[in-house]
Design a protein around this motif. Structure first.
Motif, mmCIF file in Angstrom:
data_model
loop_
_atom_site.group_PDB
_atom_site.id
_atom_site.type_symbol
_atom_site.label_atom_id
_atom_site.label_comp_id
_atom_site.label_asym_id
_atom_site.label_seq_id
_atom_site.Cartn_x
_atom_site.Cartn_y
_atom_site.Cartn_z
ATOM 1 N N ILE A 46 41.398 28.306 48.740
ATOM 2 C CA ILE A 46 41.680 29.129 47.119
ATOM 3 C C ILE A 46 40.594 29.524 46.872
ATOM 4 O O ILE A 46 40.011 31.493 46.592
ATOM 5 N N VAL A 47 38.772 29.369 47.126
ATOM 6 C CA VAL A 47 37.621 29.910 46.339
ATOM 7 C C VAL A 47 37.544 31.101 47.332
ATOM 8 O O VAL A 47 36.802 32.471 47.211
ATOM 9 N N ARG A 48 37.727 30.992 48.331
ATOM 10 C CA ARG A 48 36.981 32.232 49.893
ATOM 11 C C ARG A 48 38.058 32.736 49.958
ATOM 12 O O ARG A 48 38.175 33.553 50.894
ATOM 13 N N GLN A 49 39.098 33.047 49.758
ATOM 14 C CA GLN A 49 40.953 33.606 49.943
ATOM 15 C C GLN A 49 40.126 35.045 50.431
ATOM 16 O O GLN A 49 40.067 36.173 50.863
ATOM 17 N N PRO A 50 38.984 35.945 48.793
ATOM 18 C CA PRO A 50 38.940 36.813 48.489
ATOM 19 C C PRO A 50 38.176 37.490 49.750
ATOM 20 O O PRO A 50 37.813 38.748 50.440
ATOM 21 N N GLU A 57 33.012 37.026 55.107
ATOM 22 C CA GLU A 57 32.754 35.688 54.998
ATOM 23 C C GLU A 57 31.832 35.314 55.266
ATOM 24 O O GLU A 57 30.792 34.468 54.734
ATOM 25 N N ALA A 75 38.579 26.757 40.413
ATOM 26 C CA ALA A 75 38.239 27.739 41.345
ATOM 27 C C ALA A 75 39.625 28.414 41.860
ATOM 28 O O ALA A 75 39.277 29.534 41.636
ATOM 29 N N GLY A 76 39.855 28.814 40.629
ATOM 30 C CA GLY A 76 41.162 29.683 40.622
ATOM 31 C C GLY A 76 40.078 30.929 39.816
ATOM 32 O O GLY A 76 40.092 32.203 39.916
ATOM 33 N N ARG A 79 37.935 32.803 41.937
ATOM 34 C CA ARG A 79 38.102 33.392 42.662
ATOM 35 C C ARG A 79 38.553 34.977 42.211
ATOM 36 O O ARG A 79 38.416 35.567 42.804
ATOM 37 N N HIS A 80 39.239 34.604 40.970
ATOM 38 C CA HIS A 80 39.187 36.034 40.414
ATOM 39 C C HIS A 80 37.925 36.301 40.162
ATOM 40 O O HIS A 80 37.752 37.908 40.256
ATOM 41 N N SER A 83 36.391 37.898 43.581
ATOM 42 C CA SER A 83 37.169 39.555 43.469
ATOM 43 C C SER A 83 36.668 40.799 42.609
ATOM 44 O O SER A 83 36.764 41.729 42.894
ATOM 45 N N PHE A 102 44.345 39.583 44.306
ATOM 46 C CA PHE A 102 43.275 38.712 43.297
ATOM 47 C C PHE A 102 42.790 39.136 41.898
ATOM 48 O O PHE A 102 41.723 38.528 41.446
#
Length: 129
Positions: A46-50, A57, A75-76, A79-80, A83, A102
């Protein structure tokens, strides 16, 4: 592109402050490595998604402090915040991050318990006789 970028992220009751610098891809959360801080692979993903969406990466170092909430909310929040920091780092990244969802703050919260009831929605058991 600026030298260092910043973004604030929130999810449930968690708040994350994310600092982004050009580097080798190192991630620290509250002074610990991200792999040590989050035990679950799902939360790490979840943290790596953006970063995966914008393909950065291994190009940036991330340092963040996060407070409040549980591990999923934290974690959310990261992520926010990540982003938002990426958009501060490079404004052209806004479109792919927004399309992935995101950039939007998730407004969902725990619903409060109501009086005369067992919980937020659950009622006490009713007995007809």
């Amino acid at each position: 592109m600026t030298e260092a970028s910043y973004g604030t992220g929130r999810r449930k009751t968690a708040t994350a402050r994310v600092f982004l610098r050009p580097g080798s891809g190192e991630m620290t959360v509250n002074g610990m490595g991200m792999d040590n801080y989050f035990s679950s692979e799902v939360l790490k993903m979840i943290v790596r998604q953006p970063l995966q969406v914008v393909e950065k990466e291994g190009d940036v170092d991330i340092s963040c402090t996060v407070r409040g909430g549980g591990s999923s909310g934290q974690a959310g929040a990261i992520r926010h915040g990540l982003s938002r920091a990426l958009v501060d780092f490079d404004p052209e990244l806004r479109e792919p991050l927004k399309a992935a969802g995101f950039m939007t703050r998730d407004p969902r919260r725990k619903e409060r318990k109501k009086y005369g009831q067992k919980g937020a929605r659950a009622r006490f058991q009713f007995s007809k006789r």
